[in-house]
Design a protein around this motif. Structure first.
Motif, short mmCIF file in Angstrom:
data_model
loop_
_atom_site.label_atom_id
_atom_site.label_comp_id
_atom_site.label_asym_id
_atom_site.label_seq_id
_atom_site.Cartn_x
_atom_site.Cartn_y
_atom_site.Cartn_z
N ARG A 100 -21.74 -3.46 4.73
CA ARG A 100 -21.63 -4.91 4.74
C ARG A 100 -22.80 -5.50 3.97
NH1 ARG A 100 -17.58 -6.41 8.58
NH2 ARG A 100 -16.17 -4.70 8.20
N GLN B 98 0.83 -1.19 0.00
CA GLN B 98 0.00 0.00 0.00
C GLN B 98 0.87 1.24 0.00
OE1 GLN B 98 -2.65 -1.67 3.15
NE2 GLN B 98 -4.15 -0.38 2.14
N LEU C 242 -12.32 -5.41 3.09
CA LEU C 242 -13.43 -4.88 3.88
C LEU C 242 -13.24 -3.41 4.21
CD1 LEU C 242 -14.15 -7.84 6.25
CD2 LEU C 242 -15.38 -7.14 4.24
N ASP C 243 -11.98 -2.93 4.24
CA ASP C 243 -11.78 -1.53 4.59
C ASP C 243 -12.24 -0.61 3.48
OD1 ASP C 243 -9.74 -2.73 3.19
OD2 ASP C 243 -8.28 -1.23 3.76
N LYS C 244 -12.41 -1.14 2.27
CA LYS C 244 -12.83 -0.29 1.16
C LYS C 244 -14.32 -0.42 0.86
CE LYS C 244 -8.50 0.69 0.03
NZ LYS C 244 -7.92 2.01 0.11
N ILE C 245 -14.97 -1.31 1.52
CA ILE C 245 -16.39 -1.53 1.24
C ILE C 245 -17.19 -0.73 2.24
CG2 ILE C 245 -18.22 -3.25 1.11
CD1 ILE C 245 -16.03 -5.24 0.28
N GLU C 246 -18.11 0.04 1.72
CA GLU C 246 -18.84 0.96 2.59
C GLU C 246 -19.79 0.20 3.52
OE1 GLU C 246 -18.45 4.12 3.24
OE2 GLU C 246 -16.68 3.96 1.95
N LYS D 142 -11.51 3.28 8.91
CA LYS D 142 -11.76 2.10 8.11
C LYS D 142 -10.53 1.65 7.35
CE LYS D 142 -15.92 0.77 5.87
NZ LYS D 142 -16.02 -0.43 6.57
N GLU D 143 -9.80 2.62 6.83
CA GLU D 143 -8.74 2.26 5.90
C GLU D 143 -7.43 2.01 6.61
OE1 GLU D 143 -8.39 4.39 2.34
OE2 GLU D 143 -10.52 4.30 1.90
#
Lengths: 685, 737
Positions: free
Chosen positions: A320, A263, A314-318, B233-234
């Motif tokens: 669930r 990243q 999951l961190d990029k999906i708004e 979140k990120e």
């Protein structure tokens, strides 16, 4: 739920082939998958990764790389030709020889104007993409050693090529090499072996990222041509690289079966200067990961272990939802097995041959769950090898077991089966109507008197079969004028109706007595994965990729009350969260309210008389019900009755004699046939 | 008189129990270290100790805290000063070069750990965490505010981030990162388990000194490196896995090039931050690693271990020094005194016996008994030394090692002879199947003519082993062989004992004591002592050698009431205790031993005469070795320490010496004054215990015998002839009663 005698069939030796390349089409959110057998599959990311199209492979296709140019898909292979695919009709449109020997890679620029291919002879060839064809434009400066990977700079002015022991940057205008970046070899014994740069990625800020056979992911600066950072990711090879659309994340596939994510993060929080940092490692494969894709919201990978794995980030999906599950797609999303219900025959479709088996018999009766003694063993009646290089795209056996039909991209063949006692013989039907040159899907009517073959532009040819004459009856065409191919056909039991579903998600119902279009089911925004017409009520039952079920009354041309009730209530969240599509629907003639369907991990009977489960009820309740006394069971039971007794299911059908055929293909057996993975040191060994 | 606790690195001073019974100090074996290149500073018990990294010597003991020291940290403003915090609710600032207390901050809450940030200079930031209410307080000088709640009491699970911008703390399955500037906390949770059964609970936290990267250790041995943690979140993390058990400590080097991790495996792992897959190992460091510290210049690493050991490691990953205290662990052997080295011998590292010098208060050496590689794995049954016995002259050592439960018991009897030329104990004979069942007792014959060992075992036999040259093998070296096997009515022997001249052997079989002649091995007589089986057995010494003592005929015995933790000292002549001490420690007293003094003490106080020739050492449940000593002795220790101080001081200038001497003299004068005060107070104490009638006390004694589950100690050392006379009298008295 009822009691069935079950044939647990495990003699279908289906062996998927390894995934070689992946390509993502961002506008339509489609992924093209190339396998070592030469077949190309199209998955729709927006539709729960449903396998919409399968372009069958051919012998010695050896596809190495795929590239999208807009909606057009190109591939390059070791056979030295570039192919463009006809995605509507699911075949190769044309091939063009690049005259550079075997090709390892193909890449398109972001503008969609050019294709670059890397050849064995060390040339990078540029092709201009024209309407309906591609045109050779020029060779970039020829190098020593093969070109294994290519990546365009987003501006299109430069291209980077991964080679043996080095990386070269070319100016596409002049065709000259701008930089030569030397890649060091591995240490120890691998010092004498050339370092292969398996993957390169050119970012818009001028950073080049490479993955090579010494197990390193290297980050270079193209301005100075210097190495910025090197990450030792594995002891073995880094085989594939992919960058996300926003260029903040790169994934690398390795021989260890891991996918490593890098990243672009600011080292000190809140500051501008960022660095590529190795972060997560995903281990979902047992063998080489030959291809990866970073979609932004998920990492898609495939490799030698034949699995197509979607790992959501999951961190990029708004929010669930059903997209948040790890998917491992092992089996094709359409049936490779067809069944002669009346004769008790199973036809297995392999890429290069067909196998016809007669099911075993047993007259024993036993308790639930017990194994019955086999009176007659299952028997392989036929092994039918196909002619030519093309692989089979579809096949069918008639319900009476007398006819076998298959089609490749190039030819359609119909065989008549003679079965007297133990002598099995087939004769090829020679005089077929001319229209039957090839088919995308084949189906027989229930009385085996008619053959339906889906053809180009969603048309269905109807041929009547008899002992002597095979007459072309007519061609059924939808009114919509869709050019997509039909991938599902379903004929009704009484011979009156035929339903067809195509990749445009249209479902047409034809009246076979009048030989014309009866009605069109309202288009739903998810592909049909399985459908069937009920034998008594003539309702069309459809299951979609998003797990929704619909029941459409053909006679009344509307959804049934039950179907509308299902839509009103909504399905149980656990049903909606299932990660493999339903691939077959069948009915129980003895119990007309029962619908039997299955996906890869379970089969299910929907009892339309029982209430639908609501979100708070226990969905998988078979064990609980069994523990309850008889009286309480009705109170707790709901319409969905799931059975997970069977391992990975490829096909479930109810035979004429009320016995159930379940074709299993345990994954361990597939894994056992794979070559040995690279050796890895494990703790305490 | 003063109670001493031994087993830190130096004799640990305690307050006079007579004056102040409330605050008894504990010696913890937990070290929170902080160190510069040349000095290692660690908390030990209620003091802070400063060690030299090159000589392994203790340079200073910084005393003043009244409870367990829980953390030490270098003052970022002045690297010659150190902060220490303690459970007594104070933080003290010391000059550790001179050993001077500079400042004391009083907070009033027990402080569990201390973190100092460089960027919040001027006044140090402190995170005081205490359990009952679990608030977390930050203190600037005197006012404090809570930064984070729900903090783990483990000091390793909280750390200051890069430049003091944020603080990271982990508890259970959650990582909290608090940013001071934004005053905002980010919380990251992990699932308790995943499909593969990983245990994700956090165990420790470390922050990268240059980058914004947090390393966390986990219960299943994984290390996660968190980045981007200012996003809800990120955020992202990468996982590394080498440890097979919980990671107990993590530490970054000052430049952030390496990450050090350690766990129960006792392997120090050095991870290269640039190349994540590259790591170096330093195995076999000792017990489980409990803490890792790095010197401020990154030249030295140090690991502290659960077995009371500190390793100092050079950054090239070579062990440079070892500071070993009394090894903490399970003790199965009795406390034994080696008469040669005058060292206390007991279980040390797994499979080893440690020789701990009581005079110098440090470990002399560790003798590998089992001679097998120790594997750190939970539940793995490994050989352990269960018994160790020395002969009178210290020439021979007999050990028993055991493995397994009753059904699959494996044990070996080993005999070690003292090699004069090598000046060490060497393995002479290994007897793998000495008995059919577990050995319960063994003793050497005190006789000078023969070297003889008697072992009694649960298989109903006692065996006599003799040293002699084997006639068949004609070996030069003498070895041990079995001489006689005795049994008595199939009963299980429990104890055995030789008379002081070695002519008689007494073996107790449950309720019966049998006396055997060591010449002929004939059974001379049996003595029956109902009710109940005999627990201990001992012959009288010197003139009272005609008496045989078993259990309640205690000579000079110390009863440690397992519930009340009182110490009773008896004299053979008197049935009432000579000395009693209530609540000597928390928990139960495990074992105790008399160790002879190097030089006898002349104590005028009658009550402490028994301490003149020997000292009593006792071991508590928490593996603290405590001892009684008198005031005068304490003075001497203090003096020697001062001496040490001068010797090891860094910059000894004549001026300094002069000043130092002056200060010491003053201190001593103070001390003297203090002591005289004490004495005067003591004389006024009413002696209530004497007034109690004798027979009442005796009943009390009998009662005690029943209550007390085990008499821990029975080894005794003579005190002088006068005692023996009295002893004879007592016998007759006791019989009368």
């Amino acid at each position: 739920m009822g009691e069935f005698k079950v044939h647990r069939v495990r003699f279908f030796d289906y062996m998927p082939s390894a995934i070689r390349a992946l390509a993502f089409q961002p506008q339509r959110e489609k992924i093209a998958v190339a396998r070592t057998s030469g077949s190309v599959e199209i998955f729709n990311c927006a539709d729960r990764f449903f396998q919409e199209k399968i372009i069958p492979g051919r012998e010695q296709a050896a596809t190495e790389a795929l590239a999208w140019v807009g909606d057009r898909l190109f591939s390059a292979g070791l056979n030295g030709v570039i192919s463009e695919y006809d995605l509507e009709n699911q075949k190769v449109k044309y091939t063009i020889d690049a005259f550079g020997g075997p090709m390892w890679t193909i890449a398109s620029n972001q503008q969609g104007t050019h294709l670059a291919v890397g050849c064995e002879d060390g040339t990078v060839k540029l092709f201009e993409v024209c309407e309906g064809k591609i045109q050779f434009e020029k060779n970039l400066a020829k190098q020593k050693g093969r070109i294994l990977s290519l990546s365009w700079h987003p501006s299109g002015s430069r291209i980077v090529a991964g080679m043996m022991d080095m990386i070269r940057v070319f100016n596409t205008e002049t065709g000259q090499s701008v930089h030569r970046l030397l890649v060091e070899r591995g240490i120890g014994a691998s010092r004498s072996v050339e370092c292969v740069v398996w993957g390169v990625v050119y970012l818009s800020d001028g950073t080049i990222i490479s993955g090579d056979s010494s197990g390193k992911v290297k980050i270079w600066d193209d301005l100075t041509g210097t190495l910025i950072k090197s990450h030792q990711v594995t002891k073995w090879d880094v085989l594939a690289l992919s960058v996300s659309q926003d260029e903040t994340s790169v994934v690398a596939g390795t021989s260890e079966g891991t996918v490593v994510q890098f990243q672009f993060l600011s080292v000190v929080l809140g500051q501008e200067d960022k660095e590529w940092v190795q972060t997560r490692i995903f281990k979902n494969h047992t063998h080489d990961v030959r291809a990866v894709l970073e979609l932004g919201t998920a990492v898609v990978s495939g490799g030698m272990d034949t699995q197509f794995v979607v790992r959501p980030l999951l961190d990029k999906i708004e929010e669930r939802g059903p997209e948040c599950v790890l998917r491992k797609i092992q089996f094709p999303h359409r049936s490779l097995v067809s069944c002669a219900k009346k004769a008790g025959l199973l036809l297995f479709q392999y890429p290069g041959h067909l196998e016809l088996w007669r099911l075993g018999e047993s007259d024993g009766h036993g308790a639930s769950g017990s194994v019955l003694p086999v009176k007659r063993k299952p028997e392989k009646l036929l092994h039918l090898k196909i002619k030519g290089e093309e692989h089979i795209c579809c096949s069918a056996v008639s319900p009476c077991g007398e006819w076998i039909a298959y089609s490749t991209v190039a030819s359609f063949r119909l065989y008549r089966l003679h079965c007297d006692n133990n002598n099995v013989s087939i004769t090829k039907v020679s005089k077929l109507p001319k229209v039957l040159s090839s088919a995308n899907q084949i189906c027989f009517s229930s009385d085996s008197s008619k053959l339906f073959a889906a053809s180009t532009c969603s048309s269905v040819h109807v041929v009547s079969l008899s002992q002597t004459v095979h007459k072309f009856v007519c061609t059924l065409k939808p009114k919509s004028g869709s050019v997509q191919a039909v991938h599902l056909l379903a004929a009704s039991e009484d011979g009156k109706w035929l339903a067809s579903a195509n990749s445009d998600r249209e479902v047409q119902i034809y009246n076979l007595t009048k030989m014309k279009l009866h009605s069109t089911v309202p288009v739903y925004n998810s592909g049909v994965t399985a459908m069937a017409i009920h034998p008594t009520t003539n309702n069309l039952f459809m299951v979609h990729a998003d797990q929704q079920v619909f029941e459409y009354s053909i006679e009344e041309k509307k959804y049934t009350d039950w179907s509308r009730q299902v839509q009103r209530n909504g399905l149980h969240y656990l049903w909606l969260a299932r990660d493999t599509p339903v691939t077959n629907v069948t009915f129980n003639p003895k119990n007309p309210t029962h619908i039997i369907l299955h996906d890869a991990y379970m089969f299910c009977i929907i009892d339309q008389t029982l209430p639908l489960p609501d979100s708070c009820s226990q969905f998988y309740n078979q064990l609980t019900l069994r523990s309850l006394p008889e009286k309480d069971r009705t109170k707790h039971s709901h319409a969905f009755k799931m059975c997970k007794t069977f391992k990975e299911l490829m096909f479930v059908e109810l035979m004429e004699d009320q016995s159930l055929v379940a074709v299993e293909r345990p994954l361990v057996e597939i894994a056992a046939q794979l070559p040995a993975p690279v050796r890895q040191k494990k703790f305490a060994t | 008189m003063v109670l001493h606790s031994i087993g830190g690195f130096l004799v640990h001073k305690m307050r006079d129990p007579v004056l102040d019974n409330t605050a008894w100090l504990k010696t913890y074996y937990y070290y929170y270290c902080y160190f510069l290149c040349r000095f290692l500073i660690c908390g030990s018990g209620d003091s802070v100790k400063v060690f030299s990294t090159s000589t392994e010597e203790c340079v200073h003991v910084l005393e003043g805290h009244t409870d367990q020291v829980t953390g030490v940290a270098l003052n970022p403003a002045n690297h010659l000063q150190v902060y220490s915090c303690s459970a007594d609710g104070t933080v003290r600032l010391w000059d550790f070069i001179d050993g001077i207390l500079i400042k004391t901050f009083i907070f009033g809450y027990p402080i569990l750990s201390l973190y100092v940030s460089e960027k919040h200079a001027g006044n140090f930031q402190l995170l005081a965490l205490h359990l009952p209410k679990v608030p977390d307080q930050e203190v600037e000088a005197k006012d404090m505010f809570a930064v984070l709640c729900d903090i783990s009491p483990n000091p390793g699970s909280t750390a200051f981030g890069q430049g003091g911008e944020y603080i990271a703390s982990a508890l259970g399955l959650r990582l909290n990162v608090y940013f001071f500037r934004k005053q905002k906390t980010y919380r990251f949770s992990l699932k308790a388990t995943d499909k593969k059964g990983a245990k994700n609970a956090f165990t420790c936290v470390a922050c990268h000194p240059k980058d914004d990267c947090i390393a966390t250790g986990h219960e299943d041995g994984k290390i996660r490196l968190w980045r981007n943690f200012n996003q809800k979140k990120e955020y992202t993390y990468s996982t590394q896995h080498w440890h097979h058990n919980a990671v107990s400590s993590l530490c970054f080097t000052p430049e952030g090039m390496h990450l050090l991790s350690g766990g129960v495996e006792s392997v120090l792992v050095q991870w290269h931050c640039e190349e994540v897959n590259k790591k170096d190992f330093l195995p076999r460091l000792g017990g489980a690693i409990s803490h890792i510290a790095v010197s401020s210049d990154g030249q030295m690493y140090c690991t502290s271990h659960s077995d009371n050991k500190i390793n100092i490691i050079h950054c090239s990953f070579k062990l440079s020094a070892v500071i070993q205290g009394l090894v903490k662990g399970n003790i199965w052997t009795d406390l034994v005194i080696d008469s040669r080295t005058k060292a206390l011998v007991m279980n040390g590292r797994p499979g080893h016996l440690q020789f701990y010098s009581l005079q110098q208060d440090k470990q002399l050496y560790s003798l590998d008994i089992v001679q097998q590689e120790y594997i750190y794995e939970e539940g793995l049954d490994q050989f352990e030394v269960m018994k160790a016995v020395f002969d009178v002259r210290g020439n021979w050592l007999a050990t028993v090692e055991e493995r397994g439960r009753d059904s699959d018991l494996e044990f070996a009897l080993k005999l070690w002879g003292f090699n004069e030329s090598a000046q060490s104990l060497e393995l002479n004979t290994t007897i793998t199947a000495a008995h059919q069942d577990r050995i319960t007792s063994m003793c050497f014959s005190p006789s000078t003519e023969t070297t003889m060992l008697v072992t009694a075992a649960k298989d109903g036999q006692f065996k006599v082993w003799l040293l002699g040259t084997d006639s068949e093998t004609q070996k030069e070296q003498a070895s041990w062989s079995c001489d006689f096997v005795g049994s008595y009515h199939g009963l299980q022997p429990t104890n055995c004992c030789f008379s002081s001249d070695g002519s008689l052997l007494a073996v107790s079989f449950e309720e019966v004591v049998t006396v055997w002649s060591s010449d002929t091995w004939g059974l001379l007589t049996t003595l029956c002592q109902p009710p109940g089986p005999i627990r201990e057995l001992c012959f009288g010494r010197l003139s009272c050698s005609k008496y045989l003592a078993c259990l309640h005929l205690a000579v000079t015995c110390f009863l440690f009431d397992k519930l009340l933790e009182h110490v009773f000292v008896f004299r053979p002549s008197e049935p009432r205790p000579l000395f009693t001490q209530k609540a000597v420690c928390e928990g139960k007293v495990q074992r105790c031993v008399f160790a002879p003094r190097a030089e006898p003490l002349d104590s005028c106080d009658e009550r402490f005469q028994w301490l003149n020739r020997s000292r009593l050492y006792y071991l508590t449940e928490k593996m603290e070795l405590l001892s009684f000593s008198t005031q005068t002795e304490d003075e001497r220790i203090l003096k020697s320490r001062k001496q040490l101080l001068v010797d090891d001081s860094v910059a000894v200038t004549p001026f300094y010496l002069l000043l130092g001497k002056h200060r010491r003299q003053q201190e001593e004068e103070d001390k003297l004054n203090f002591m005289t005060n004490q004495v005067s107070e003591r004389t006024q104490h009413p002696q209530a215990s004497v007034a109690v009638k004798e027979h009442v006390l005796f009943f009390f004694f009998l009662l005690l015998k029943i209550i007390v589950l085990k008499i821990v100690l029975f080894s005794f050392i003579q005190y002088g002839t006068s005692l023996e006379e009295e002893w004879r009298d007592t016998q007759s008295k006791l019989l009368e009663v």
